[in-house]
Design a protein around this motif. Structure first.
Motif, PDB file in Angstrom:
ATOM      1  N   VAL A 109      18.042 -19.620 -18.201  1.00  0.00           N
ATOM      2  CA  VAL A 109      18.543 -20.886 -18.740  1.00  0.00           C
ATOM      3  C   VAL A 109      17.972 -21.112 -20.139  1.00  0.00           C
ATOM      4  O   VAL A 109      16.786 -20.852 -20.373  1.00  0.00           O
ATOM      5  N   ASP A 110      18.796 -21.601 -21.046  1.00  0.00           N
ATOM      6  CA  ASP A 110      18.369 -21.824 -22.431  1.00  0.00           C
ATOM      7  C   ASP A 110      17.840 -23.237 -22.675  1.00  0.00           C
ATOM      8  O   ASP A 110      16.861 -23.417 -23.399  1.00  0.00           O
ATOM      9  N   ASP A 111      18.505 -24.239 -22.136  1.00  0.00           N
ATOM     10  CA  ASP A 111      18.120 -25.640 -22.321  1.00  0.00           C
ATOM     11  C   ASP A 111      18.354 -26.390 -21.027  1.00  0.00           C
ATOM     12  O   ASP A 111      19.203 -26.001 -20.213  1.00  0.00           O
ATOM     13  N   MET A 112      17.613 -27.524 -20.868  1.00  0.00           N
ATOM     14  CA  MET A 112      17.777 -28.358 -19.682  1.00  0.00           C
ATOM     15  C   MET A 112      17.846 -29.825 -20.069  1.00  0.00           C
ATOM     16  O   MET A 112      17.311 -30.241 -21.097  1.00  0.00           O
ATOM     17  N   TYR A 113      18.484 -30.617 -19.195  1.00  0.00           N
ATOM     18  CA  TYR A 113      18.632 -32.052 -19.425  1.00  0.00           C
ATOM     19  C   TYR A 113      18.223 -32.822 -18.168  1.00  0.00           C
ATOM     20  O   TYR A 113      18.658 -32.495 -17.061  1.00  0.00           O
ATOM     21  N   LEU A 114      17.422 -33.849 -18.371  1.00  0.00           N
ATOM     22  CA  LEU A 114      17.089 -34.813 -17.325  1.00  0.00           C
ATOM     23  C   LEU A 114      17.555 -36.170 -17.830  1.00  0.00           C
ATOM     24  O   LEU A 114      16.982 -36.719 -18.780  1.00  0.00           O
ATOM     25  N   ASN A 115      18.576 -36.710 -17.234  1.00  0.00           N
ATOM     26  CA  ASN A 115      19.154 -37.981 -17.686  1.00  0.00           C
ATOM     27  C   ASN A 115      19.039 -39.042 -16.609  1.00  0.00           C
ATOM     28  O   ASN A 115      19.600 -38.905 -15.524  1.00  0.00           O
ATOM     29  N   PHE A 116      18.260 -40.083 -16.888  1.00  0.00           N
ATOM     30  CA  PHE A 116      18.159 -41.247 -16.026  1.00  0.00           C
ATOM     31  C   PHE A 116      17.788 -40.861 -14.593  1.00  0.00           C
ATOM     32  O   PHE A 116      18.407 -41.302 -13.623  1.00  0.00           O
ATOM     33  N   SER A 117      16.769 -40.027 -14.508  1.00  0.00           N
ATOM     34  CA  SER A 117      16.260 -39.592 -13.200  1.00  0.00           C
ATOM     35  C   SER A 117      15.615 -40.763 -12.471  1.00  0.00           C
ATOM     36  O   SER A 117      15.150 -41.734 -13.097  1.00  0.00           O
ATOM     37  N   ASP A 118      15.560 -40.678 -11.157  1.00  0.00           N
ATOM     38  CA  ASP A 118      14.876 -41.685 -10.347  1.00  0.00           C
ATOM     39  C   ASP A 118      13.422 -41.770 -10.802  1.00  0.00           C
ATOM     40  O   ASP A 118      12.715 -40.766 -10.809  1.00  0.00           O
ATOM     41  N   PRO A 119      12.936 -42.961 -11.199  1.00  0.00           N
ATOM     42  CA  PRO A 119      11.562 -43.056 -11.714  1.00  0.00           C
ATOM     43  C   PRO A 119      10.466 -42.964 -10.651  1.00  0.00           C
ATOM     44  O   PRO A 119       9.303 -42.716 -11.004  1.00  0.00           O
ATOM     45  N   TRP A 120      10.816 -43.151  -9.393  1.00  0.00           N
ATOM     46  CA  TRP A 120       9.813 -43.123  -8.324  1.00  0.00           C
ATOM     47  C   TRP A 120       8.539 -43.831  -8.781  1.00  0.00           C
ATOM     48  O   TRP A 120       7.495 -43.215  -8.965  1.00  0.00           O
ATOM     49  N   PRO A 121       8.583 -45.147  -8.963  1.00  0.00           N
ATOM     50  CA  PRO A 121       7.482 -45.873  -9.595  1.00  0.00           C
ATOM     51  C   PRO A 121       6.177 -45.954  -8.807  1.00  0.00           C
ATOM     52  O   PRO A 121       5.111 -46.141  -9.401  1.00  0.00           O
ATOM     53  N   LYS A 122       6.240 -45.805  -7.482  1.00  0.00           N
ATOM     54  CA  LYS A 122       5.011 -45.920  -6.700  1.00  0.00           C
ATOM     55  C   LYS A 122       4.149 -44.669  -6.866  1.00  0.00           C
ATOM     56  O   LYS A 122       4.662 -43.548  -6.877  1.00  0.00           O
ATOM     57  N   ASN A 123       2.856 -44.867  -6.987  1.00  0.00           N
ATOM     58  CA  ASN A 123       1.930 -43.754  -7.224  1.00  0.00           C
ATOM     59  C   ASN A 123       2.019 -42.678  -6.149  1.00  0.00           C
ATOM     60  O   ASN A 123       1.906 -41.486  -6.443  1.00  0.00           O
ATOM     61  N   ARG A 124       2.258 -43.086  -4.925  1.00  0.00           N
ATOM     62  CA  ARG A 124       2.296 -42.110  -3.836  1.00  0.00           C
ATOM     63  C   ARG A 124       3.521 -41.198  -3.917  1.00  0.00           C
ATOM     64  O   ARG A 124       3.598 -40.180  -3.230  1.00  0.00           O
ATOM     65  N   HIS A 125       4.488 -41.578  -4.761  1.00  0.00           N
ATOM     66  CA  HIS A 125       5.704 -40.776  -4.924  1.00  0.00           C
ATOM     67  C   HIS A 125       5.688 -39.952  -6.208  1.00  0.00           C
ATOM     68  O   HIS A 125       6.721 -39.394  -6.591  1.00  0.00           O
ATOM     69  N   GLU A 126       4.533 -39.853  -6.846  1.00  0.00           N
ATOM     70  CA  GLU A 126       4.451 -39.163  -8.131  1.00  0.00           C
ATOM     71  C   GLU A 126       5.038 -37.752  -8.073  1.00  0.00           C
ATOM     72  O   GLU A 126       5.743 -37.312  -8.996  1.00  0.00           O
ATOM     73  N   LYS A 127       4.793 -37.042  -6.995  1.00  0.00           N
ATOM     74  CA  LYS A 127       5.236 -35.644  -6.908  1.00  0.00           C
ATOM     75  C   LYS A 127       6.754 -35.510  -6.838  1.00  0.00           C
ATOM     76  O   LYS A 127       7.283 -34.411  -6.988  1.00  0.00           O
ATOM     77  N   ARG A 128       7.453 -36.622  -6.608  1.00  0.00           N
ATOM     78  CA  ARG A 128       8.914 -36.583  -6.562  1.00  0.00           C
ATOM     79  C   ARG A 128       9.554 -36.734  -7.940  1.00  0.00           C
ATOM     80  O   ARG A 128      10.747 -36.469  -8.098  1.00  0.00           O
ATOM     81  N   ARG A 129       8.768 -37.186  -8.907  1.00  0.00           N
ATOM     82  CA  ARG A 129       9.311 -37.377 -10.259  1.00  0.00           C
ATOM     83  C   ARG A 129       9.669 -36.023 -10.853  1.00  0.00           C
ATOM     84  O   ARG A 129       8.895 -35.069 -10.774  1.00  0.00           O
ATOM     85  N   LEU A 130      10.824 -35.952 -11.487  1.00  0.00           N
ATOM     86  CA  LEU A 130      11.312 -34.678 -12.008  1.00  0.00           C
ATOM     87  C   LEU A 130      10.544 -34.182 -13.227  1.00  0.00           C
ATOM     88  O   LEU A 130      10.816 -33.089 -13.717  1.00  0.00           O
ATOM     89  N   THR A 131       9.582 -34.981 -13.695  1.00  0.00           N
ATOM     90  CA  THR A 131       8.717 -34.523 -14.781  1.00  0.00           C
ATOM     91  C   THR A 131       7.285 -34.280 -14.290  1.00  0.00           C
ATOM     92  O   THR A 131       6.371 -34.118 -15.092  1.00  0.00           O
ATOM     93  N   TYR A 132       7.104 -34.260 -12.991  1.00  0.00           N
ATOM     94  CA  TYR A 132       5.800 -33.896 -12.405  1.00  0.00           C
ATOM     95  C   TYR A 132       5.539 -32.413 -12.657  1.00  0.00           C
ATOM     96  O   TYR A 132       6.463 -31.613 -12.802  1.00  0.00           O
ATOM     97  N   ARG A 133       4.270 -32.026 -12.683  1.00  0.00           N
ATOM     98  CA  ARG A 133       3.904 -30.666 -13.112  1.00  0.00           C
ATOM     99  C   ARG A 133       4.517 -29.565 -12.249  1.00  0.00           C
ATOM    100  O   ARG A 133       4.832 -28.487 -12.757  1.00  0.00           O
ATOM    101  N   SER A 134       4.727 -29.808 -10.964  1.00  0.00           N
ATOM    102  CA  SER A 134       5.321 -28.760 -10.126  1.00  0.00           C
ATOM    103  C   SER A 134       6.773 -28.490 -10.541  1.00  0.00           C
ATOM    104  O   SER A 134       7.233 -27.346 -10.515  1.00  0.00           O
ATOM    105  N   PHE A 135       7.493 -29.549 -10.944  1.00  0.00           N
ATOM    106  CA  PHE A 135       8.842 -29.360 -11.462  1.00  0.00           C
ATOM    107  C   PHE A 135       8.800 -28.650 -12.810  1.00  0.00           C
ATOM    108  O   PHE A 135       9.624 -27.766 -13.075  1.00  0.00           O
ATOM    109  N   LEU A 136       7.846 -29.024 -13.650  1.00  0.00           N
ATOM    110  CA  LEU A 136       7.724 -28.364 -14.955  1.00  0.00           C
ATOM    111  C   LEU A 136       7.469 -26.868 -14.786  1.00  0.00           C
ATOM    112  O   LEU A 136       7.995 -26.052 -15.556  1.00  0.00           O
ATOM    113  N   LYS A 137       6.713 -26.518 -13.780  1.00  0.00           N
ATOM    114  CA  LYS A 137       6.456 -25.102 -13.503  1.00  0.00           C
ATOM    115  C   LYS A 137       7.751 -24.372 -13.146  1.00  0.00           C
ATOM    116  O   LYS A 137       7.987 -23.239 -13.592  1.00  0.00           O
ATOM    117  N   SER A 138       8.603 -25.026 -12.352  1.00  0.00           N
ATOM    118  CA  SER A 138       9.897 -24.431 -11.991  1.00  0.00           C
ATOM    119  C   SER A 138      10.796 -24.303 -13.213  1.00  0.00           C
ATOM    120  O   SER A 138      11.476 -23.286 -13.396  1.00  0.00           O
TER     121      SER A 138
END
Length: 213
Positions: A109-138
């Motif tokens: 893949v050359d480029d990626m887009y994340l548009n208006f992703s679910d913010p998952w505002p609660k701290n316990r849901h941090e790992k679900r955010r699409l900008t969390y480090r595990s997603f960045l690794k993928s």
């Protein structure tokens, strides 16, 4: 936001495997062959009803666009838009973004887009955010070296979190905008959510994060 269930959506999707690829694991490493060209491949995660990806495909016909959306009742709207105006440089996936390394080969893949992703505002849901480090690794695994991640959101909390997450991961930040529609950025293609939020006077945040070469 609650999704209105469309019980017919999965059947409609199944009728069009030429657009919504049914077994993306089988295509891993061969997406350019599916598009029948050697153009760059851009991926949108959370493609919603398809306004952004179809608009981008029209604007950039020499780029292949793939949109992934987990909700069948949502992505079927993107399919319907495509059927009204077929675009050879657009494909869709009704899949979970957590599995993208199963669908795309290393550096495919050359480029990626994340548009208006679910913010998952609660701290316990941090790992679900699409900008969390595990997603960045993928993302890093499937993006070419120096690949770009483009983020847009109306959520200030998610934006601030993402900037910090990108920085901690070692990404280079460019074109940070705290009010996209008031900026001089001319190439913006709006999503459905973006139009809705901006009409209410909400600011749109945007940035580009570049992975190491």
């Amino acid at each position: 936001m609650r999704v209105r269930n469309k019980p017919w959506a999965k059947d409609k999707i199944a009728e069009h495997p030429e657009v919504v690829i049914p077994n993306p694991m089988d295509v891993k490493g061969h997406w350019r062959e599916v598009f029948k060209n050697d153009h760059p491949v851009h991926l949108e995660i959370g493609t919603g009803k398809g306004q952004f990806i179809l608009g981008m495909a029209k604007q950039y016909p020499m780029i292949n666009f793939i949109g992934i959306e987990i909700e069948a009742s949502i992505i079927v709207s993107a399919l319907e838009k495509w059927l009204e105006e077929p675009l050879a440089n657009v494909l869709l996936l009704n899949e979970n973004a957590e599995q993208i390394t199963d669908f795309f080969a290393e550096h495919e893949v050359d480029d990626m887009y994340l548009n208006f992703s679910d913010p998952w505002p609660k701290n316990r849901h941090e790992k679900r955010r699409l900008t969390y480090r595990s997603f960045l690794k993928s993302y890093e695994a499937i993006l070419k070296p120096g690949g770009r991640l483009n983020l847009k959101t109306d959520n200030q909390g998610l934006f601030e979190y993402s900037l910090e997450s990108f920085s901690k991961y070692g990404l280079q930040l460019e074109h940070i905008s705290l009010d996209l529609h008031a900026s001089d950025y001319k190439e913006n293609v709006k999503t459905e959510y973006e139009e809705k939020f901006s009409q209410k006077g909400q600011r749109i945040y945007r940035c580009e994060a570049i992975f190491p070469q």
